[in-house]
Scaffold this motif. Structure first.
Motif, mmCIF file in Angstrom:
data_model
loop_
_atom_site.group_PDB
_atom_site.id
_atom_site.type_symbol
_atom_site.label_atom_id
_atom_site.label_comp_id
_atom_site.label_asym_id
_atom_site.label_seq_id
_atom_site.Cartn_x
_atom_site.Cartn_y
_atom_site.Cartn_z
ATOM 1 N N GLY A 97 0.828 -1.217 0.000
ATOM 2 C CA GLY A 97 0.000 0.000 0.000
ATOM 3 C C GLY A 97 0.859 1.263 0.000
ATOM 4 N N THR A 98 0.388 2.253 0.720
ATOM 5 C CA THR A 98 1.108 3.519 0.815
ATOM 6 C C THR A 98 2.290 3.351 1.774
ATOM 7 O OG1 THR A 98 -0.952 4.688 0.441
ATOM 8 C CG2 THR A 98 0.849 5.951 1.401
ATOM 9 N N VAL A 99 3.465 3.781 1.326
ATOM 10 C CA VAL A 99 4.682 3.537 2.109
ATOM 11 C C VAL A 99 5.505 4.811 2.305
ATOM 12 C CG1 VAL A 99 5.017 1.099 1.540
ATOM 13 C CG2 VAL A 99 5.856 2.847 -0.029
ATOM 14 N N VAL A 100 6.125 4.897 3.481
ATOM 15 C CA VAL A 100 7.147 5.924 3.712
ATOM 16 C C VAL A 100 8.325 5.263 4.412
ATOM 17 C CG1 VAL A 100 5.624 7.946 3.913
ATOM 18 C CG2 VAL A 100 6.134 6.582 5.966
ATOM 19 N N GLU A 149 9.892 3.344 -5.857
ATOM 20 C CA GLU A 149 9.103 3.548 -7.083
ATOM 21 C C GLU A 149 8.703 2.253 -7.798
ATOM 22 O OE1 GLU A 149 11.120 6.264 -9.705
ATOM 23 O OE2 GLU A 149 12.874 4.980 -9.897
ATOM 24 N N ASN A 150 9.480 1.188 -7.625
ATOM 25 C CA ASN A 150 9.084 -0.092 -8.245
ATOM 26 C C ASN A 150 8.207 -0.954 -7.336
ATOM 27 O OD1 ASN A 150 10.539 0.521 -10.571
ATOM 28 N ND2 ASN A 150 12.445 -0.218 -9.623
ATOM 29 N N TYR A 151 7.850 -0.425 -6.166
ATOM 30 C CA TYR A 151 7.128 -1.245 -5.193
ATOM 31 C C TYR A 151 5.733 -0.726 -4.886
ATOM 32 C CZ TYR A 151 11.826 -3.037 -4.332
ATOM 33 O OH TYR A 151 13.063 -3.591 -4.479
ATOM 34 N N SER A 152 5.510 0.565 -5.097
ATOM 35 C CA SER A 152 4.236 1.152 -4.688
ATOM 36 C C SER A 152 3.932 2.389 -5.536
ATOM 37 C CB SER A 152 4.293 1.546 -3.202
ATOM 38 O OG SER A 152 3.152 2.318 -2.870
ATOM 39 N N GLY A 153 2.639 2.654 -5.737
ATOM 40 C CA GLY A 153 2.247 3.861 -6.469
ATOM 41 C C GLY A 153 2.183 5.097 -5.591
ATOM 42 N N GLU A 177 8.265 14.234 2.369
ATOM 43 C CA GLU A 177 8.399 14.221 0.913
ATOM 44 C C GLU A 177 7.404 13.181 0.410
ATOM 45 O OE1 GLU A 177 12.348 13.211 -0.384
ATOM 46 O OE2 GLU A 177 11.857 13.498 -2.508
ATOM 47 N N SER A 178 6.844 13.405 -0.791
ATOM 48 C CA SER A 178 5.932 12.385 -1.316
ATOM 49 C C SER A 178 5.880 12.469 -2.836
ATOM 50 C CB SER A 178 4.523 12.579 -0.752
ATOM 51 O OG SER A 178 3.919 13.658 -1.421
ATOM 52 N N ASN A 179 5.359 11.402 -3.461
ATOM 53 C CA ASN A 179 5.265 11.405 -4.927
ATOM 54 C C ASN A 179 3.905 11.886 -5.424
ATOM 55 O OD1 ASN A 179 3.710 9.153 -4.300
ATOM 56 N ND2 ASN A 179 4.294 8.070 -6.180
#
Lengths: 258, 258
Positions: free
Chosen positions: B85-88, B100-104, B131-133
């Motif tokens: 899911g959502t990760v930090v 980036e290859n593991y989560s949207g 920070e976030s994408n």
């Protein structure tokens, strides 16, 4: 009993120490300094007289406190007309015996703290390191120190020299680490305020936990990947890069040898 | 809105951060760690479940917080069954893009502080670097951070790396200076307590005055006499002697170039 003091010097330490003595009932008779500006600035704060002439220094003080840089101490001492009364200096690395050809009663009154004119220091927990050439003077100096601090110690010249060296690491070198942090942040337009909670917590932690045991960071766990990435980041600052490598080695050596 | 969190890691930072989140109304669903002992120790404090198997990690958390060492982060990530899911992560020197290859939905939640299990940290003034994408996640992370701290900042990966480097100087290297002081005092049977008021005052001064301007000591005034006497005192500790010389040079260089 010491009641009347002449302060020789008007620098950071002389200023803070004479204010603390004055606030605790000691009469500062006079301030001596090399320039009128600095002598007057301190004398005004203490509401006392001042002089810039060694031969005009008051003759009847109970104690002459030499709060001068190491170089100035010897120079001023050489100008004094013998005999001087009871004398102490406030220097970390100078033996009490520097006075032995100048006075029969001499000692050291060394407050182990960093002083600036811009910051008033609360003396109540400042370690005052006392040394003297006689037991009567020792009693008097302890009594005087106890008026301004609850943290009074008898410390030999040899121990005091080591204390001063340790203080250079703990205070001057630590402050340089803060300065490097500040410079690095400015390079990326980051505010030094970001580091302030870390600075305070690092200091507070050292009061509670043994700093050797509490050491954290890449060097103590010998994390070569982070260390070489940090060194790479510092490629445009060769002095900081060398500093980084060398402090890391020193951390590693201390912990390897534990 | 982030309400349910899985904590990946049970070290110093994971412990202090999950306690702070828990105390501020965030539900910690589960703790993952490599060993039962550490996973259970933290889960007990949080009154939640724990696991040591990556495939047993709860699937329905709003956020997965990777509070791991840099090495462990990549290892655990590789074991995850996609998609997560959502990760930090909470690391200073690792780009957000490691996910980036593991989560949207990914980002960084970096508390700039030093953590030990033995000392509870007051998070309210700890800088939290976010920070976030994506902008939705950014809003959510700021909201989450604001629950535990009044000191929340948007910081890029590049800035964060520099912050981490500055923190190594300000915290780890400073603590080493305290440790050297402690060792030097022990050699002359002096108590480390003597240095504590100096440690606190040096830190407090840096909060008020600019540390570059506030620098004191023999190196900044290039007092060669004291410096060579100190180096002589350190003749039996070649690592400290080299450290003394090198930090002094760095101080001198910084101030010469001002």
């Amino acid at each position: 009993m010491i009641q009347k003091v002449v302060m020789i010097g008007a620098g950071n330490l002389a200023t803070q120490l004479s204010l603390a003595l004055h606030e605790n009932g000691i009469e500062i008779l006079q301030v001596y300094s090399k320039t009128v500006a600095s002598a007057k600035a301190l004398a005004d704060k203490l509401d006392c007289s001042f002089t810039i002439a060694v031969n005009k220094i008051e003759k009847h003080a109970d104690l002459y406190v030499f709060a001068l840089s190491d170089k100035a101490l010897q120079l001023v001492l050489d100008e004094f007309i013998l005999p001087i009364g009871t004398v102490v200096h406030t220097a970390g690395s100078i033996p009490a015996a520097i006075f032995e050809n100048y006075s029969g009663n001499y000692g050291v009154f060394y407050p182990l703290q960093t002083f600036s004119k811009e910051r008033n220091v609360d003396f109540s927990n400042v370690p005052i390191c006392i040394e003297s050439n006689g037991s009567k003077l020792q009693t008097d100096l302890i009594e005087l120190a106890t008026k301004i601090s609850n943290n009074v110690h008898l410390i030999s010249s040899e121990q005091r020299k080591q204390l001063h060296l340790a203080a250079v690491f703990t205070c001057n070198f630590t402050n340089h680490m803060y300065s490097v942090g500040q410079k690095l942040l400015a390079e990326k337009e980051l505010d030094f305020d970001l580091l302030k909670p870390l600075i305070m917590e690092t200091a507070q932690k050292a009061l509670q936990l043994d700093p050797i045991v509490a050491q954290t960071g890449p060097a103590v766990r010998f994390d070569q990947e982070i260390m070489s990435s940090h060194e790479k980041e510092l490629k445009d600052s060769p002095v900081f890069q060398k500093l980084y490598r060398f402090v890391s080695e020193s951390i590693y050596m201390m912990h390897k040898s534990k």
